[in-house]
Design a protein around this motif. Structure first.
Motif, PDB file in Angstrom:
ATOM      1  N   VAL A   1       0.822  -1.219   0.000  1.00  0.00           N
ATOM      2  CA  VAL A   1       0.000   0.000   0.000  1.00  0.00           C
ATOM      3  C   VAL A   1       0.854   1.266   0.000  1.00  0.00           C
ATOM      4  N   ASP A   2       0.580   2.139  -0.944  1.00  0.00           N
ATOM      5  CA  ASP A   2       1.074   3.517  -0.827  1.00  0.00           C
ATOM      6  C   ASP A   2      -0.161   4.395  -0.637  1.00  0.00           C
ATOM      7  N   PRO A   3      -0.360   4.911   0.581  1.00  0.00           N
ATOM      8  CA  PRO A   3      -1.609   5.637   0.857  1.00  0.00           C
ATOM      9  C   PRO A   3      -1.718   6.924   0.051  1.00  0.00           C
ATOM     10  N   ILE A   4      -0.582   7.635  -0.108  1.00  0.00           N
ATOM     11  CA  ILE A   4      -0.576   8.831  -0.971  1.00  0.00           C
ATOM     12  C   ILE A   4       0.695   8.766  -1.801  1.00  0.00           C
ATOM     13  N   ASP A   5       0.571   8.386  -3.039  1.00  0.00           N
ATOM     14  CA  ASP A   5       1.735   8.394  -3.914  1.00  0.00           C
ATOM     15  C   ASP A   5       1.741   9.733  -4.650  1.00  0.00           C
ATOM     16  N   GLY A   6       2.859  10.458  -4.485  1.00  0.00           N
ATOM     17  CA  GLY A   6       2.889  11.841  -4.980  1.00  0.00           C
ATOM     18  C   GLY A   6       2.666  12.776  -3.804  1.00  0.00           C
ATOM     19  N   THR A   7       3.268  12.414  -2.677  1.00  0.00           N
ATOM     20  CA  THR A   7       3.020  13.185  -1.446  1.00  0.00           C
ATOM     21  C   THR A   7       3.456  14.645  -1.590  1.00  0.00           C
TER      22      THR A   7
ATOM     23  N   LEU B   1       9.693  10.609 -16.579  1.00  0.00           N
ATOM     24  CA  LEU B   1      10.828  10.281 -15.713  1.00  0.00           C
ATOM     25  C   LEU B   1      10.424  10.510 -14.263  1.00  0.00           C
ATOM     26  N   GLY B   2      10.925   9.650 -13.394  1.00  0.00           N
ATOM     27  CA  GLY B   2      10.716   9.868 -11.964  1.00  0.00           C
ATOM     28  C   GLY B   2      11.995  10.420 -11.378  1.00  0.00           C
ATOM     29  N   PHE B   3      11.884  11.466 -10.617  1.00  0.00           N
ATOM     30  CA  PHE B   3      13.041  12.008  -9.893  1.00  0.00           C
ATOM     31  C   PHE B   3      12.828  11.689  -8.423  1.00  0.00           C
ATOM     32  N   ALA B   4      13.568  10.690  -7.938  1.00  0.00           N
ATOM     33  CA  ALA B   4      13.299  10.177  -6.600  1.00  0.00           C
ATOM     34  C   ALA B   4      13.995  11.002  -5.516  1.00  0.00           C
ATOM     35  N   LYS B   5      14.404  10.313  -4.457  1.00  0.00           N
ATOM     36  CA  LYS B   5      14.778  11.055  -3.252  1.00  0.00           C
ATOM     37  C   LYS B   5      16.265  10.994  -2.932  1.00  0.00           C
ATOM     38  N   SER B   6      16.942   9.907  -3.339  1.00  0.00           N
ATOM     39  CA  SER B   6      18.347   9.791  -2.945  1.00  0.00           C
ATOM     40  C   SER B   6      19.230  10.497  -3.962  1.00  0.00           C
TER      41      SER B   6
ATOM     42  N   GLY C   1       5.679  13.420 -10.834  1.00  0.00           N
ATOM     43  CA  GLY C   1       5.751  13.327  -9.377  1.00  0.00           C
ATOM     44  C   GLY C   1       4.912  12.250  -8.708  1.00  0.00           C
ATOM     45  N   SER C   2       4.343  11.338  -9.496  1.00  0.00           N
ATOM     46  CA  SER C   2       3.665  10.184  -8.888  1.00  0.00           C
ATOM     47  C   SER C   2       3.983   8.958  -9.730  1.00  0.00           C
ATOM     48  N   ALA C   3       4.758   8.044  -9.138  1.00  0.00           N
ATOM     49  CA  ALA C   3       5.147   6.829  -9.865  1.00  0.00           C
ATOM     50  C   ALA C   3       3.918   5.998 -10.222  1.00  0.00           C
ATOM     51  N   ALA C   4       2.979   5.892  -9.282  1.00  0.00           N
ATOM     52  CA  ALA C   4       1.784   5.063  -9.529  1.00  0.00           C
ATOM     53  C   ALA C   4       1.003   5.607 -10.731  1.00  0.00           C
TER      54      ALA C   4
ATOM     55  N   ILE D   1      10.378   5.820 -16.631  1.00  0.00           N
ATOM     56  CA  ILE D   1      11.697   5.359 -16.161  1.00  0.00           C
ATOM     57  C   ILE D   1      11.959   5.972 -14.791  1.00  0.00           C
ATOM     58  N   GLU D   2      12.393   5.138 -13.864  1.00  0.00           N
ATOM     59  CA  GLU D   2      12.829   5.687 -12.571  1.00  0.00           C
ATOM     60  C   GLU D   2      13.976   4.835 -12.040  1.00  0.00           C
ATOM     61  N   ALA D   3      14.967   5.522 -11.437  1.00  0.00           N
ATOM     62  CA  ALA D   3      16.199   4.833 -11.054  1.00  0.00           C
ATOM     63  C   ALA D   3      16.142   4.215  -9.656  1.00  0.00           C
ATOM     64  N   GLY D   4      15.242   4.691  -8.814  1.00  0.00           N
ATOM     65  CA  GLY D   4      15.205   4.128  -7.457  1.00  0.00           C
ATOM     66  C   GLY D   4      13.880   4.416  -6.798  1.00  0.00           C
ATOM     67  N   VAL D   5      13.005   3.429  -6.826  1.00  0.00           N
ATOM     68  CA  VAL D   5      11.645   3.647  -6.350  1.00  0.00           C
ATOM     69  C   VAL D   5      11.275   2.463  -5.450  1.00  0.00           C
ATOM     70  N   ARG D   6      10.273   2.633  -4.606  1.00  0.00           N
ATOM     71  CA  ARG D   6       9.937   1.571  -3.639  1.00  0.00           C
ATOM     72  C   ARG D   6       8.783   0.706  -4.151  1.00  0.00           C
TER      73      ARG D   6
HETATM   74  C1  IPD Z   1       7.263   9.108  -4.709  1.00  0.00           C
HETATM   75  C2  IPD Z   1       6.595   9.458  -6.013  1.00  0.00           C
HETATM   76  C3  IPD Z   1       7.576  10.070  -6.973  1.00  0.00           C
HETATM   77  C4  IPD Z   1       8.736   9.146  -7.230  1.00  0.00           C
HETATM   78  C5  IPD Z   1       9.401   8.751  -5.927  1.00  0.00           C
HETATM   79  C6  IPD Z   1       8.375   8.144  -4.983  1.00  0.00           C
HETATM   80  P1  IPD Z   1       5.702   9.122  -2.520  1.00  0.00           P
HETATM   81  O1  IPD Z   1       6.355   8.444  -3.849  1.00  0.00           O
HETATM   82  O2  IPD Z   1       6.043   8.322  -6.610  1.00  0.00           O
HETATM   83  O3  IPD Z   1       6.999  10.294  -8.235  1.00  0.00           O
HETATM   84  O4  IPD Z   1       9.674   9.799  -8.057  1.00  0.00           O
HETATM   85  O5  IPD Z   1      10.381   7.784  -6.213  1.00  0.00           O
HETATM   86  O6  IPD Z   1       8.998   7.809  -3.782  1.00  0.00           O
HETATM   87  O7  IPD Z   1       6.808   9.365  -1.566  1.00  0.00           O
HETATM   88  O8  IPD Z   1       5.066  10.374  -2.966  1.00  0.00           O
HETATM   89  O9  IPD Z   1       4.746   8.093  -2.053  1.00  0.00           O
END
Ligand code: IPD
Length: 263
Positions: A84-90, A160-165, A190-193, A208-213
């Protein structure tokens, strides 16, 4: 044995309940629980996950939840689990940008791994609900969907997804530089889902995203596959972390050779 059809109904109901809470709070001030340079965690993330957990438990009391806002310790050894991702694109949601979603997947054990059987992604701001059951067609608000048939990169819209690390941000910057002159448009939403579901229903040709959960991509990945696309992903070091290239099934080789910029 869990019936996928029943799981889908439960997941959609839970996603819609959390989505209603998100909709009600979009323009209101939100309490921040934690923030760093590239990420925000809201009190509403936690409330939404609790709401989803309660709602899912009403239908399936013994299926644990592996969620962005907390992982039931039974989730790793279970025969089945919700992801579960309760809010994807927080970050979007925190800033009042109406591009965020609820993502819920049901995974079942497959040897040492898990296989996603059911996926639901709900965008409460456009009232769009994508659903999939493995082996059946993916749907958007009940209608069957399909990925694009585009084969040319220079006509493709790629997200493209720009993640956090820092490491994954560096990789995404390389993707951005390599692709920007080779595709029709790049999009960073800004929302992978939602990026995945946009691939599934033919709005994007690839994501495409390099590091996502796992919780960002489990439901959307199945929805892409059930819409005829390819959900290529590779596990990385770190808790449930992946690199991914989701696409219409026709573009990945061209995207994989993207390290050679066009002359
Ligand atoms: C993030 C979003 C974002 C992606 C990050 C995710 P969150 O999820 O999906 O688009 O680039 O990799 O962590 O933190 O908003 O649930």
């Amino acid at each position: 044995m869990i019936r996928s059809a029943k799981a889908l109904v439960a997941a959609e109901e839970a996603a819609r309940a959390a989505g209603a809470l998100m909709r009600a709070h979009l323009r209101r001030p939100k309490r921040v629980n934690e923030a760093n340079q590239h990420d925000i965690k809201l009190e509403l993330d936690v409330r939404c996950q609790k709401l989803i957990t309660r709602s899912l438990a009403a239908a399936f009391p013994n299926v644990p939840v592996l969620g962005e806002e907390g992982i039931d310790e039974k989730a790793e050894a279970a025969e089945a689990r919700w992801v579960v991702d309760p809010i994807d694109g927080t970050v979007n949601f925190a800033y009042g940008i109406p591009h965020a979603a609820v993502s819920i997947a049901l995974q079942v054990r497959d040897g040492a791994k898990f296989r996603t059987e059911v996926g639901v992604v709900y965008d409460p701001f456009l009232d769009e609900c994508w659903t999939a059951i493995r082996g059946k067609p993916a749907r958007l608000n009940g209608r069957k969907i399909h990925v694009t048939t585009r084969t040319r990169l220079d006509e493709a819209v790629i997200s493209l997804g720009f993640a956090k690390s820092n490491e994954s941000l560096r990789a995404s910057k390389t993707d951005f530089t390599d692709l920007t002159h080779r595709v029709r448009k790049l999009r960073i939403m800004g929302s992978a889902a939602l990026a995945l579901t946009y691939v599934a229903c033919g709005r994007f040709d690839a994501y495409i995203e390099a590091g996502v959960r796992l919780w960002d991509i489990a439901a959307g990945g199945l929805i892409v596959e059930c819409a005829g696309g390819e959900f290529w992903h590779r596990q990385l070091d770190g808790l449930h972390r992946y690199a991914l290239v989701a696409n219409n099934g026709l573009l990945r080789k061209k995207l994989a050779s993207r390290k050679k910029p066009a002359s």
